[in-house]
Structures are given as C-alpha cells and as structure tokens.
Design a protein around this motif. Structure first.
Motif, mmCIF file in Angstrom:
data_model
loop_
_atom_site.group_PDB
_atom_site.id
_atom_site.type_symbol
_atom_site.label_atom_id
_atom_site.label_comp_id
_atom_site.label_asym_id
_atom_site.label_seq_id
_atom_site.Cartn_x
_atom_site.Cartn_y
_atom_site.Cartn_z
ATOM 1 N N LEU A 66 -31.196 1.904 5.910
ATOM 2 C CA LEU A 66 -30.705 1.429 4.544
ATOM 3 C C LEU A 66 -30.064 -0.077 4.379
ATOM 4 N N ARG A 69 -32.292 -2.439 3.519
ATOM 5 C CA ARG A 69 -32.553 -2.604 2.259
ATOM 6 C C ARG A 69 -33.979 -1.386 1.043
ATOM 7 N N ILE A 71 -34.222 1.562 0.153
ATOM 8 C CA ILE A 71 -34.074 2.676 -0.994
ATOM 9 C C ILE A 71 -34.842 3.905 -0.726
ATOM 10 N N SER A 73 -34.427 5.741 1.829
ATOM 11 C CA SER A 73 -33.275 6.094 2.786
ATOM 12 C C SER A 73 -31.776 7.211 2.210
ATOM 13 N N ARG A 74 -32.174 6.211 1.228
ATOM 14 C CA ARG A 74 -30.536 7.241 0.483
ATOM 15 C C ARG A 74 -30.764 8.566 -0.136
ATOM 16 N N LEU A 123 -23.478 5.441 -2.462
ATOM 17 C CA LEU A 123 -24.722 5.130 -2.140
ATOM 18 C C LEU A 123 -25.891 4.772 -3.907
ATOM 19 N N LEU A 132 -29.314 -3.287 -2.675
ATOM 20 C CA LEU A 132 -30.439 -2.585 -2.384
ATOM 21 C C LEU A 132 -32.378 -3.543 -2.762
#
Length: 138
Positions: A66, A69, A71, A73-74, A123, A132
């Motif tokens: 994450l 950056r 996105i 992964s969140r 997040l 991000l």
C-alpha cells in the motif's frame, strides 16, 4: 506491535498454558494416550500462535504494498481484517488463561484487532484515496 507482544508473551509463558490445555484436551479424550494428548496440546497452542503471526505478517506485507501506492491492497486488507477477527477469537480461546491471569492477553488481543480495524477504516477515507492516487510509483 500488540500482536507481536501477544505472540512473544504467549510463547514465553507457554508452560502454564500447556498444562491448562493438556487438562482440557485430556478431558475431551479421557482414554487418550499421554503422548497423543501432549502432541495435540502442542498443535493447538503453537497452531494458534502461528495463525496469529501469519495474519499479522500478511497485513504487514499488504501495508508495505500500500505504501507503494497500490490502491488494490486496501481491498485485499478488508477480508484479511475479518480473518484477523476470527483468528483473534480462536487464539483467545487457547491462549487466554481463565480468570484475572489472562486480562493482559485479552487487552493485547483486543488492542491489536482494534488498531487493525481502525487502520482499515482510515484507508478508505477520501484523503487517503487522494494520497494513493497522487504521485503513483510506477
């Protein structure tokens, strides 16, 4: 950090927990072989510590992704935090001593899950999404 503390203190204080779990498992299988009960106790105790350590490690890996950056992964963290809740409940059943002896372990388990859930909520805030999407690392 609280999760690591639970794993370390759980492992270091394993002798009283082993004896307590041995009594529980021995009660489930009254005719069980002593070696089998000992082995089952080790599997249950060390397995629950391993589950907790693996979930924490997977969360750390996804957070590292994450911070590059990525996105997506969140979104991967969302079900992982739910898995974290399940593992926390299972681990609490096996690692927490009954009575007041297990209060510190309960506090640490609760703190680690609360921190993971709060981080997941943060997040998905609009400002996090903006961060991000800005200056993405190729």
């Amino acid at each position: 950090m609280a999760g690591i503390a639970v794993v370390v203190t759980g492992f270091l204080g394993r002798d009283p927990q082993f004896e307590r779990l041995k009594g529980v498992i021995g009660g489930m299988v009254p005719d069980g072989d002593a070696d089998a009960v000992e082995g089952a106790t080790a599997v249950v105790f060390l397995g629950s510590l391993t589950m907790l350590a693996l979930v924490i490690a997977m969360e750390a890996i996804l957070l590292a992704v994450l911070f590059k950056r990525r996105i997506w992964s969140r979104w991967a963290l969302a079900p992982l935090v739910l898995l974290h809740a399940v593992v926390t409940v299972i681990t609490a059943d096996f690692l927490v001593a009954p009575g007041t002896d297990g209060v510190l372990t309960i506090v640490l388990l609760a703190a680690q899950f609360i921190l993971a859930a709060a981080a997941l909520i943060l997040l998905f805030l609009p400002s996090t999404t903006t961060w991000l999407l800005s200056e993405r690392v190729p």
